[in-house]
Design a protein around this motif. Structure first.
Motif, PDB file in Angstrom:
ATOM      1  N   GLU A 146       0.824  -1.207   0.000  1.00 25.47           N
ATOM      2  CA  GLU A 146       0.000   0.000   0.000  1.00 25.47           C
ATOM      3  C   GLU A 146       0.861   1.262   0.000  1.00 25.47           C
ATOM      4  O   GLU A 146       0.531   2.245  -0.660  1.00 25.47           O
ATOM      5  CB  GLU A 146      -0.929  -0.016   1.213  1.00 25.47           C
ATOM      6  CG  GLU A 146      -1.938   1.119   1.220  1.00 25.47           C
ATOM      7  CD  GLU A 146      -2.928   1.024   2.368  1.00 25.47           C
ATOM      8  OE1 GLU A 146      -3.920   1.772   2.357  1.00 25.47           O
ATOM      9  OE2 GLU A 146      -2.706   0.186   3.278  1.00 25.47           O
ATOM     10  N   ASP A 147       1.963   1.241   0.754  1.00 27.25           N
ATOM     11  CA  ASP A 147       2.837   2.422   0.809  1.00 27.25           C
ATOM     12  C   ASP A 147       3.409   2.746  -0.562  1.00 27.25           C
ATOM     13  O   ASP A 147       3.564   3.935  -0.915  1.00 27.25           O
ATOM     14  CB  ASP A 147       3.985   2.182   1.796  1.00 27.25           C
ATOM     15  CG  ASP A 147       3.518   2.180   3.244  1.00 27.25           C
ATOM     16  OD1 ASP A 147       2.383   2.662   3.487  1.00 27.25           O
ATOM     17  OD2 ASP A 147       4.253   1.694   4.122  1.00 27.25           O
ATOM     18  N   LYS A 194       0.673   4.507  -2.504  1.00 21.08           N
ATOM     19  CA  LYS A 194       0.472   5.886  -2.045  1.00 21.08           C
ATOM     20  C   LYS A 194       1.581   6.806  -2.556  1.00 21.08           C
ATOM     21  O   LYS A 194       1.328   7.966  -2.930  1.00 21.08           O
ATOM     22  CB  LYS A 194       0.413   5.925  -0.526  1.00 21.08           C
ATOM     23  CG  LYS A 194      -0.881   5.349   0.053  1.00 21.08           C
ATOM     24  CD  LYS A 194      -0.902   5.452   1.567  1.00 21.08           C
ATOM     25  CE  LYS A 194      -2.245   4.963   2.125  1.00 21.08           C
ATOM     26  NZ  LYS A 194      -2.298   5.053   3.610  1.00 21.08           N
ATOM     27  N   ILE A 227       0.843   7.566  -6.171  1.00 22.80           N
ATOM     28  CA  ILE A 227      -0.270   8.517  -6.293  1.00 22.80           C
ATOM     29  C   ILE A 227       0.225   9.933  -6.040  1.00 22.80           C
ATOM     30  O   ILE A 227      -0.178  10.895  -6.721  1.00 22.80           O
ATOM     31  CB  ILE A 227      -1.401   8.140  -5.313  1.00 22.80           C
ATOM     32  CG1 ILE A 227      -2.081   6.848  -5.791  1.00 22.80           C
ATOM     33  CG2 ILE A 227      -2.431   9.263  -5.211  1.00 22.80           C
ATOM     34  CD1 ILE A 227      -3.103   6.286  -4.806  1.00 22.80           C
ATOM     35  N   LYS A 240      -0.052  13.112  -8.565  1.00 26.02           N
ATOM     36  CA  LYS A 240      -0.612  14.406  -8.169  1.00 26.02           C
ATOM     37  C   LYS A 240       0.385  15.524  -8.424  1.00 26.02           C
ATOM     38  O   LYS A 240      -0.002  16.682  -8.643  1.00 26.02           O
ATOM     39  CB  LYS A 240      -0.999  14.376  -6.691  1.00 26.02           C
ATOM     40  CG  LYS A 240      -2.225  13.512  -6.391  1.00 26.02           C
ATOM     41  CD  LYS A 240      -2.540  13.517  -4.903  1.00 26.02           C
ATOM     42  CE  LYS A 240      -3.783  12.705  -4.598  1.00 26.02           C
ATOM     43  NZ  LYS A 240      -4.105  12.677  -3.143  1.00 26.02           N
ATOM     44  N   THR A 256      -7.601   7.067  -9.369  1.00 31.86           N
ATOM     45  CA  THR A 256      -8.000   6.842  -7.975  1.00 31.86           C
ATOM     46  C   THR A 256      -7.053   7.576  -7.027  1.00 31.86           C
ATOM     47  O   THR A 256      -5.833   7.519  -7.177  1.00 31.86           O
ATOM     48  CB  THR A 256      -8.016   5.342  -7.641  1.00 31.86           C
ATOM     49  OG1 THR A 256      -6.768   4.766  -8.029  1.00 31.86           O
ATOM     50  CG2 THR A 256      -9.155   4.632  -8.366  1.00 31.86           C
ATOM     51  N   GLN A 257      -7.659   8.237  -6.031  1.00 32.85           N
ATOM     52  CA  GLN A 257      -6.870   9.033  -5.089  1.00 32.85           C
ATOM     53  C   GLN A 257      -6.346   8.198  -3.929  1.00 32.85           C
ATOM     54  O   GLN A 257      -5.476   8.655  -3.176  1.00 32.85           O
ATOM     55  CB  GLN A 257      -7.742  10.181  -4.541  1.00 32.85           C
ATOM     56  CG  GLN A 257      -8.267  11.115  -5.621  1.00 32.85           C
ATOM     57  CD  GLN A 257      -7.150  11.848  -6.358  1.00 32.85           C
ATOM     58  OE1 GLN A 257      -6.401  12.623  -5.754  1.00 32.85           O
ATOM     59  NE2 GLN A 257      -7.021  11.601  -7.659  1.00 32.85           N
ATOM     60  N   GLU A 258      -6.878   6.985  -3.792  1.00 32.86           N
ATOM     61  CA  GLU A 258      -6.422   6.056  -2.768  1.00 32.86           C
ATOM     62  C   GLU A 258      -6.148   4.703  -3.426  1.00 32.86           C
ATOM     63  O   GLU A 258      -6.802   4.347  -4.418  1.00 32.86           O
ATOM     64  CB  GLU A 258      -7.473   5.881  -1.667  1.00 32.86           C
ATOM     65  CG  GLU A 258      -7.747   7.140  -0.856  1.00 32.86           C
ATOM     66  CD  GLU A 258      -6.562   7.562   0.005  1.00 32.86           C
ATOM     67  OE1 GLU A 258      -5.764   6.667   0.371  1.00 32.86           O
ATOM     68  OE2 GLU A 258      -6.421   8.770   0.288  1.00 32.86           O
ATOM     69  N   PRO A 259      -5.195   3.940  -2.889  1.00 33.29           N
ATOM     70  CA  PRO A 259      -4.938   2.609  -3.459  1.00 33.29           C
ATOM     71  C   PRO A 259      -6.170   1.716  -3.375  1.00 33.29           C
ATOM     72  O   PRO A 259      -6.931   1.774  -2.405  1.00 33.29           O
ATOM     73  CB  PRO A 259      -3.807   2.074  -2.576  1.00 33.29           C
ATOM     74  CG  PRO A 259      -3.173   3.280  -1.981  1.00 33.29           C
ATOM     75  CD  PRO A 259      -4.291   4.271  -1.787  1.00 33.29           C
ATOM     76  N   LYS A 312      -7.352  -2.060  -3.114  1.00 28.88           N
ATOM     77  CA  LYS A 312      -6.827  -3.373  -2.761  1.00 28.88           C
ATOM     78  C   LYS A 312      -7.647  -4.476  -3.401  1.00 28.88           C
ATOM     79  O   LYS A 312      -8.875  -4.434  -3.408  1.00 28.88           O
ATOM     80  CB  LYS A 312      -6.839  -3.548  -1.236  1.00 28.88           C
ATOM     81  CG  LYS A 312      -6.197  -4.855  -0.781  1.00 28.88           C
ATOM     82  CD  LYS A 312      -6.230  -4.978   0.743  1.00 28.88           C
ATOM     83  CE  LYS A 312      -5.587  -6.291   1.185  1.00 28.88           C
ATOM     84  NZ  LYS A 312      -5.623  -6.458   2.656  1.00 28.88           N
ATOM     85  N   ILE A 366      -3.588   1.376  -8.714  1.00 28.05           N
ATOM     86  CA  ILE A 366      -3.919   2.772  -8.991  1.00 28.05           C
ATOM     87  C   ILE A 366      -4.563   2.735 -10.368  1.00 28.05           C
ATOM     88  O   ILE A 366      -3.972   2.220 -11.332  1.00 28.05           O
ATOM     89  CB  ILE A 366      -2.674   3.667  -9.027  1.00 28.05           C
ATOM     90  CG1 ILE A 366      -1.872   3.488  -7.731  1.00 28.05           C
ATOM     91  CG2 ILE A 366      -3.071   5.128  -9.213  1.00 28.05           C
ATOM     92  CD1 ILE A 366      -0.443   3.938  -7.844  1.00 28.05           C
TER      93      ILE A 366
END
Length: 270
Positions: free
Chosen positions: A146-147, A150, A153, A157, A207-210, A212, A219
């Motif tokens: 997940e890190d 992020k 992402i 951005k 997507t602004q968040e991963p 799962k 992403i």
């Protein structure tokens, strides 16, 4: 008296002459005193017509008649040699009897339980609903943690290009080299988590968040949306759907017979 007997004999002879064409019309030939009936020829031609192998022509009819006469010759010889009394013959005849019975049973079931156009339409609508009326063209970047997702992402951005990051970081071998491009597909082609996130995006968004899934963290970027073009019009697939429904009905019928039968035999799928 003599004149009367002559007249009677002549009448009988005339009757036989007149009857002969009618008798011959009922038979293809006489083989060693035994008739090969025309009904046998008619039955064979009906079977050929059902199979749709070739059109009915005088040449075909001649060949069928020839084969039927040859079969009679050979069958008579087999009878003469006592083959009909052999155990091997009786076993083969039993298998043949069962095969014809089963084939006729299933044909009778299909005739009495035909699939309708309405049933095919219902099946078509079900498939169409499952596939959805839209297709999506998306890209994704797949990573294990997940890190990692992020951090990517954050780069997006900050102005990083999605396709370049996908080539560098994505663990999906099928799309990474193409900048994460997944081509056009219906939402049902993806795992639920992926589809749910993808269909909420606007064109050009990511997507602004991963996201799962069982594969890792995604992403997702939505490139475009269009009407679903993967499902052909109903008229193009109607016949195939009717045929498939017929097969499914027959399979169900066979399963029901199997389930109702009282037997001590254990089938492999029981």
């Amino acid at each position: 008296m003599k004149t009367q007997r002559i007249a009677q004999a002549a009448a009988v002879a005339a009757a036989l002459v007149l009857a002969a064409p009618m008798v011959l019309a009922q038979n293809i030939a006489i083989v060693n005193g035994k008739a090969v009936p025309k009904s046998r020829f008619d039955a064979m031609m009906t079977q050929i017509a059902k199979q749709g192998q070739q059109p009915k022509t005088p040449d075909l009819e001649a060949k069928v008649k020839e084969q039927l006469v040859l079969r009679e010759i050979f069958a008579q010889e087999a009878e003469k040699r006592g083959i009909a009394a052999s155990e091997d013959y009786r076993q083969q005849m039993e298998f043949a009897r069962q095969s014809v019975l089963i084939q006729t049973l299933f044909a009778d079931f299909e005739k009495k339980n035909p699939s309708t156009e309405a049933e095919a339409r219902a099946e078509y609508d079900k498939i169409k609903a499952t596939s959805g009326d839209k297709e999506y063209r998306a890209r994704h970047i797949l990573v294990e943690k997940e890190d990692e997702a992020k951090a990517l992402i954050a780069q997006l951005k900050g102005g990083a290009k999605f396709d370049e990051l996908a080539k560098k970081a994505s663990k999906d071998p099928g799309s990474a080299e193409n900048g994460g491009d997944l081509d056009w597909a219906s939402p049902g082609n993806y795992v639920p988590e992926f589809s749910a996130a993808m269909t909420k995006l606007e064109k050009g968004q990511f997507t602004q968040e991963p996201v799962k899934s069982q594969f890792g963290f995604h992403i997702i970027k939505l490139e475009d949306v269009r009407a679903n073009q993967s499902i052909p019009p109903f008229e193009e697939v109607k016949d195939q759907l009717i045929q498939r429904n017929n097969q499914m009905k027959l399979a169900k019928f066979r399963d029901e017979l199997k389930a109702k039968a009282k037997t001590d035999f254990k089938f492999s799928n029981q």
